[in-house]
Design a protein around this motif. Structure first.
Motif, PDB file in Angstrom:
ATOM      1  N   CYS A 247      38.144  53.116  39.543  1.00 24.80           N
ATOM      2  CA  CYS A 247      39.288  53.893  39.033  1.00 24.80           C
ATOM      3  C   CYS A 247      40.380  52.996  38.474  1.00 24.80           C
ATOM      4  O   CYS A 247      40.930  53.274  37.405  1.00 24.80           O
ATOM      5  CB  CYS A 247      39.868  54.770  40.137  1.00 24.80           C
ATOM      6  SG  CYS A 247      38.851  56.186  40.563  1.00 24.80           S
ATOM      7  N   VAL A 248      40.702  51.927  39.193  1.00 22.98           N
ATOM      8  CA  VAL A 248      41.768  51.037  38.726  1.00 22.98           C
ATOM      9  C   VAL A 248      41.371  50.354  37.428  1.00 22.98           C
ATOM     10  O   VAL A 248      42.172  50.282  36.496  1.00 22.98           O
ATOM     11  CB  VAL A 248      42.155  50.007  39.809  1.00 22.98           C
ATOM     12  CG1 VAL A 248      42.992  48.881  39.220  1.00 22.98           C
ATOM     13  CG2 VAL A 248      42.912  50.694  40.931  1.00 22.98           C
ATOM     14  N   LEU A 249      40.146  49.867  37.348  1.00 23.14           N
ATOM     15  CA  LEU A 249      39.705  49.219  36.113  1.00 23.14           C
ATOM     16  C   LEU A 249      39.759  50.217  34.960  1.00 23.14           C
ATOM     17  O   LEU A 249      40.268  49.904  33.875  1.00 23.14           O
ATOM     18  CB  LEU A 249      38.304  48.634  36.259  1.00 23.14           C
ATOM     19  CG  LEU A 249      37.716  47.969  35.018  1.00 23.14           C
ATOM     20  CD1 LEU A 249      38.603  46.817  34.526  1.00 23.14           C
ATOM     21  CD2 LEU A 249      36.300  47.468  35.300  1.00 23.14           C
TER      22      LEU A 249
ATOM     23  N   VAL B 169      45.399  52.159  29.937  1.00 19.55           N
ATOM     24  CA  VAL B 169      46.813  51.798  29.755  1.00 19.55           C
ATOM     25  C   VAL B 169      46.971  50.652  28.762  1.00 19.55           C
ATOM     26  O   VAL B 169      47.826  50.696  27.879  1.00 19.55           O
ATOM     27  CB  VAL B 169      47.464  51.432  31.111  1.00 19.55           C
ATOM     28  CG1 VAL B 169      48.828  50.774  30.926  1.00 19.55           C
ATOM     29  CG2 VAL B 169      47.584  52.670  31.991  1.00 19.55           C
ATOM     30  N   PHE B 170      46.143  49.613  28.895  1.00 13.87           N
ATOM     31  CA  PHE B 170      46.301  48.418  28.069  1.00 13.87           C
ATOM     32  C   PHE B 170      45.482  48.452  26.786  1.00 13.87           C
ATOM     33  O   PHE B 170      45.654  47.602  25.915  1.00 13.87           O
ATOM     34  CB  PHE B 170      45.990  47.165  28.882  1.00 13.87           C
ATOM     35  CG  PHE B 170      46.968  46.943  29.992  1.00 13.87           C
ATOM     36  CD1 PHE B 170      48.258  46.516  29.735  1.00 13.87           C
ATOM     37  CD2 PHE B 170      46.620  47.197  31.313  1.00 13.87           C
ATOM     38  CE1 PHE B 170      49.182  46.338  30.745  1.00 13.87           C
ATOM     39  CE2 PHE B 170      47.534  47.018  32.341  1.00 13.87           C
ATOM     40  CZ  PHE B 170      48.814  46.590  32.052  1.00 13.87           C
ATOM     41  N   GLY B 171      44.578  49.414  26.654  1.00 12.71           N
ATOM     42  CA  GLY B 171      43.850  49.612  25.411  1.00 12.71           C
ATOM     43  C   GLY B 171      42.619  48.759  25.218  1.00 12.71           C
ATOM     44  O   GLY B 171      41.884  48.959  24.262  1.00 12.71           O
ATOM     45  N   ALA B 172      42.382  47.814  26.100  1.00 16.63           N
ATOM     46  CA  ALA B 172      41.199  46.948  25.993  1.00 16.63           C
ATOM     47  C   ALA B 172      40.854  46.397  27.371  1.00 16.63           C
ATOM     48  O   ALA B 172      41.749  46.104  28.172  1.00 16.63           O
ATOM     49  CB  ALA B 172      41.460  45.789  25.031  1.00 16.63           C
ATOM     50  N   GLN B 173      39.573  46.257  27.610  1.00  9.54           N
ATOM     51  CA  GLN B 173      39.137  45.770  28.918  1.00  9.54           C
ATOM     52  C   GLN B 173      39.638  44.353  29.185  1.00  9.54           C
ATOM     53  O   GLN B 173      40.047  44.029  30.295  1.00  9.54           O
ATOM     54  CB  GLN B 173      37.612  45.838  29.041  1.00  9.54           C
ATOM     55  CG  GLN B 173      37.141  45.440  30.431  1.00  9.54           C
ATOM     56  CD  GLN B 173      35.724  45.843  30.707  1.00  9.54           C
ATOM     57  OE1 GLN B 173      35.207  46.790  30.136  1.00  9.54           O
ATOM     58  NE2 GLN B 173      35.085  45.120  31.605  1.00  9.54           N
TER      59      GLN B 173
ATOM     60  N   GLU C  93      42.976  40.872  32.489  1.00  8.74           N
ATOM     61  CA  GLU C  93      44.017  39.844  32.585  1.00  8.74           C
ATOM     62  C   GLU C  93      45.152  40.335  33.480  1.00  8.74           C
ATOM     63  O   GLU C  93      45.644  39.606  34.334  1.00  8.74           O
ATOM     64  CB  GLU C  93      44.548  39.475  31.201  1.00  8.74           C
ATOM     65  CG  GLU C  93      43.584  38.651  30.387  1.00  8.74           C
ATOM     66  CD  GLU C  93      44.039  38.435  28.947  1.00  8.74           C
ATOM     67  OE1 GLU C  93      45.156  38.869  28.578  1.00  8.74           O
ATOM     68  OE2 GLU C  93      43.257  37.846  28.174  1.00  8.74           O
ATOM     69  N   TRP C  94      45.570  41.585  33.286  1.00  6.95           N
ATOM     70  CA  TRP C  94      46.646  42.145  34.105  1.00  6.95           C
ATOM     71  C   TRP C  94      46.225  42.248  35.574  1.00  6.95           C
ATOM     72  O   TRP C  94      46.989  41.898  36.470  1.00  6.95           O
ATOM     73  CB  TRP C  94      47.052  43.527  33.569  1.00  6.95           C
ATOM     74  CG  TRP C  94      48.175  44.120  34.363  1.00  6.95           C
ATOM     75  CD1 TRP C  94      49.499  43.856  34.229  1.00  6.95           C
ATOM     76  CD2 TRP C  94      48.066  45.057  35.434  1.00  6.95           C
ATOM     77  NE1 TRP C  94      50.226  44.566  35.143  1.00  6.95           N
ATOM     78  CE2 TRP C  94      49.360  45.316  35.896  1.00  6.95           C
ATOM     79  CE3 TRP C  94      46.989  45.702  36.047  1.00  6.95           C
ATOM     80  CZ2 TRP C  94      49.626  46.202  36.943  1.00  6.95           C
ATOM     81  CZ3 TRP C  94      47.246  46.587  37.088  1.00  6.95           C
ATOM     82  CH2 TRP C  94      48.550  46.815  37.521  1.00  6.95           C
ATOM     83  N   LEU C  95      45.005  42.703  35.820  1.00  6.48           N
ATOM     84  CA  LEU C  95      44.518  42.857  37.190  1.00  6.48           C
ATOM     85  C   LEU C  95      44.424  41.530  37.929  1.00  6.48           C
ATOM     86  O   LEU C  95      44.511  41.494  39.159  1.00  6.48           O
ATOM     87  CB  LEU C  95      43.139  43.532  37.195  1.00  6.48           C
ATOM     88  CG  LEU C  95      43.128  45.024  36.912  1.00  6.48           C
ATOM     89  CD1 LEU C  95      41.710  45.506  36.641  1.00  6.48           C
ATOM     90  CD2 LEU C  95      43.750  45.786  38.074  1.00  6.48           C
TER      91      LEU C  95
END
Length: 157
Positions: free
Chosen positions: A100-102, A108-112, A117-119
């Motif tokens: 779910c988080v991924l 939200v960020f538009g790209a995996q 990177e954010w995670l």
């Protein structure tokens, strides 16, 4: 290539989003109770491995060990039996949290790549903790999801 079947036996398109690997269908087509029942039954280890394999970050950080609470060697040994290996309900719930988080971060960020990177970086909102490191705790998972919603709606600091 044949379409995989859902747990109800219906054909579904090949999985693409992280939760689809675990649920074998679009999570939007299931009620929260149906998702709960699938996690209570336990996801198959191969489905969890498939979900994790789509993420470089999840693969690099040995998230499977975090989900099952065992070393990768023990997991692979367990997964080599003739019968499909199922995670227990707690392990399945944690796997679903990671999926779910991924999925939410990708939206939200538009790209995996940006999501991963954010995670993987320390987060001021989480008081310096790395989002990836708090997902396996139900309260940490909720904090990450809440912050992703804040980012999504432009309410972050």
């Amino acid at each position: 290539m044949a379409s995989p079947k859902t747990r109800t036996g219906k054909a579904t398109p090949a999985a693409g989003r992280p939760t689809e690997y675990l649920l074998r269908t679009d999570s939007g087509q299931l009620s929260p109770v149906a998702v709960y029942k699938l996690t209570a039954k336990g996801f198959e280890l191969k489905d969890v491995q498939a979900m994790l394999s789509i993420s470089n970050l999840y693969s690099e950080k040995n998230i499977l060990s975090r989900i099952v609470g065992k070393s990768l060697r023990n997991v692979h040994r367990q997964g080599s039996s003739k019968q499909p290996v199922r995670l227990n309900s707690q392990q399945s719930a944690i796997a679903f949290q990671y999926a779910c988080v991924l999925e939410h971060a990708i939206n939200v960020f538009g790209a995996q790549k940006l999501a991963e990177e954010w995670l993987g970086r320390p987060c001021k909102y989480l008081e310096g903790d790395v989002p990836l490191d708090v997902i396996d705790n139900a309260v940490g998972f909720q904090a990450v999801q809440d912050y992703l919603k804040r980012i999504e709606y432009g309410l972050y600091h």
